[in-house]
Design an enzyme around this catalytic site. Sequence first.
Site, PDB file in Angstrom:
ATOM      1  N   LYS A 280      -0.511  -0.227  -2.980  1.00 29.75           N
ATOM      2  CA  LYS A 280       0.937  -0.014  -2.857  1.00 29.75           C
ATOM      3  C   LYS A 280       1.376   1.309  -3.513  1.00 29.75           C
ATOM      4  O   LYS A 280       2.352   1.913  -3.088  1.00 29.75           O
ATOM      5  CB  LYS A 280       1.708  -1.164  -3.518  1.00 29.75           C
ATOM      6  CG  LYS A 280       1.348  -2.569  -3.043  1.00 29.75           C
ATOM      7  CD  LYS A 280       1.870  -2.849  -1.659  1.00 29.75           C
ATOM      8  CE  LYS A 280       2.004  -4.314  -1.288  1.00 29.75           C
ATOM      9  NZ  LYS A 280       0.811  -5.148  -1.304  1.00 29.75           N
TER      10      LYS A 280
HETATM   11  C1  LIG Z   1       0.359  -6.165  -0.440  1.00 32.34           C
HETATM   12  C2  LIG Z   1      -1.087  -6.439  -0.513  1.00 32.34           C
HETATM   13  C3  LIG Z   1      -1.817  -6.820   0.625  1.00 32.34           C
HETATM   14  C4  LIG Z   1      -1.185  -7.067   1.963  1.00 32.34           C
HETATM   15  O1  LIG Z   1      -0.649  -5.905   2.552  1.00 32.34           O
HETATM   16  P1  LIG Z   1       0.425  -6.044   3.740  1.00 32.34           P
HETATM   17  O2  LIG Z   1       0.857  -4.657   4.018  1.00 32.34           O
HETATM   18  O3  LIG Z   1       1.522  -6.905   3.199  1.00 32.34           O
HETATM   19  O4  LIG Z   1      -0.267  -6.698   4.873  1.00 32.34           O
HETATM   20  C5  LIG Z   1      -3.200  -6.973   0.491  1.00 32.34           C
HETATM   21  N1  LIG Z   1      -3.825  -6.808  -0.689  1.00 32.34           N
HETATM   22  C6  LIG Z   1      -3.144  -6.461  -1.813  1.00 32.34           C
HETATM   23  C7  LIG Z   1      -3.881  -6.302  -3.084  1.00 32.34           C
HETATM   24  C8  LIG Z   1      -1.760  -6.257  -1.759  1.00 32.34           C
HETATM   25  O5  LIG Z   1      -1.095  -5.915  -2.867  1.00 32.34           O
END
Ligand SMILES: *Cc1c(COP(=O)(O)O)cnc(C)c1O
Length: 458
Positions: A111
């Site tokens: 993120k």
């Molecule tokens: C947010 C997240 C996901 C999922 O990503 P999306 O874009 O919501 O599909 C997978 N793994 C981790 C560690 C995350 O923080």
Amino acid sequence: MKYFSTRNKSLEFSFKDIFLRGLAPDGGLFLPSEIKKYNQSELKNLSKLSYVDLATEIILNFCKDDINKAQLKILIDKAYSNFKSKEVVELKKIGNHNLLELYHGPTLAFKDIAMQVIGNMYDYLKVSKEKIVNIIVATSGDTGSAAISALNDRKNINVFVLHPHNKISNIQRKIMTTIGSKNIFNIAIEGSFDDCQKIVKDMFNDNEFREKINMSGVNSINWARIICQIVYYFYAAFKIDKQNISFSVPTGNFGDIYAGYMAKKMGLSIDKLIVATNENDILRRVINTGEYRPGKVKPSLSPSMDIQVSSNFERLLFDILNEDDKKVSLLMNDLKIKGFFKLDLNSVKIIKKNFCAEKINDEEVLAIIKNLNTEEKFILDPHTATAFGVSKKINNLSEIVILGTAHPYKFLETVKKATGIEVKLPKQLSNVLDKKERFDILDNNISKIKNYILEKTS
Ligand SMILES: *Cc1c(COP(=O)(O)O)cnc(C)c1O
């Protein structure tokens, strides 16, 4: 370039509008009116670029009316200057698997890659110059900390983060709640991530409230998140330098994998986008059967994917329904009224041309982490382990890249359970653990939460 809503193509928005709003006024998601398609020689040129230059080229396509190239490059460069890896991401060979580590930012999850850029965009677009902007964000554990890290102590910006109480890991919570800045508010909701996301969406749809607090959002439904994530699909494919690579993506809200779909639409040679889910497998079900029917969220060892309402799927729907905004609206209305919608066989066929999906349960996750540690002395977090396991379940694909979305330290209890190993504290997080946590626990009740926000902002 203009933007419109998946539920109404006729309203036009600028990049700055959609960046600030996140969600379209009709509840739909924003999409650009055109998508740049690279030809072979352009792709060849892109393949020679550093990560920051590549990111500048790709992101610029979507925001050039509001940010010029030189400025964008500065803003991206600055965003990634505190990443552990100079090239932002790291592509590794683990045994015979390709792993793309996306978790070398300040909060140790992928993120950060989008959020650090977004933080700088808020400053650059001067959205908070005259009036305080209140950013409300729902998190399944990692978005919240990435947003806090990116927006912490910025002038005229408050950040309210809603996380599901007791449903994220201790480290995930501590990274968010030990910040101590005056502009950061952590709220633990007595409910699931889906409840948090619904509250945020409902707030966006409440014009009076939204305008009153000058509300903005940075959830994965924000288009700016998607465009930053397209970059690493290109980067990895260029490094591997083979045609028709597939990507195995740990998926919850369908944002990350949708960025892969965009990369494919922009001309990158991708075979399959593999949706890897835990037991909250609404995406697997819709891809295999055409029925999109959210169930009740089941807590798992990969909490960032404990999601049943996978919002970004609406963007894919728009595309496979030949950009028919009326049809998208009808399906979304079905979802709201009847609790599900059903796609016809042809739509399912189109989805399956690009995507496939599998799920992994908690027991399998523990075994995957354990086995990889035994065989390769390499430790996966439970989300990445899910993508790892799914890539093994899917046959007939040539080269697969597994997206590593979080550092194992964030889920050290699970890793310890699987391997007996205590993951060492990474540098980025030193001294998070001993600091005092600050958060408020609120009912899953939108008016109580609105009152809380109004009180804090008045
Ligand atoms: C947010 C997240 C996901 C999922 O990503 P999306 O874009 O919501 O599909 C997978 N793994 C981790 C560690 C995350 O923080």
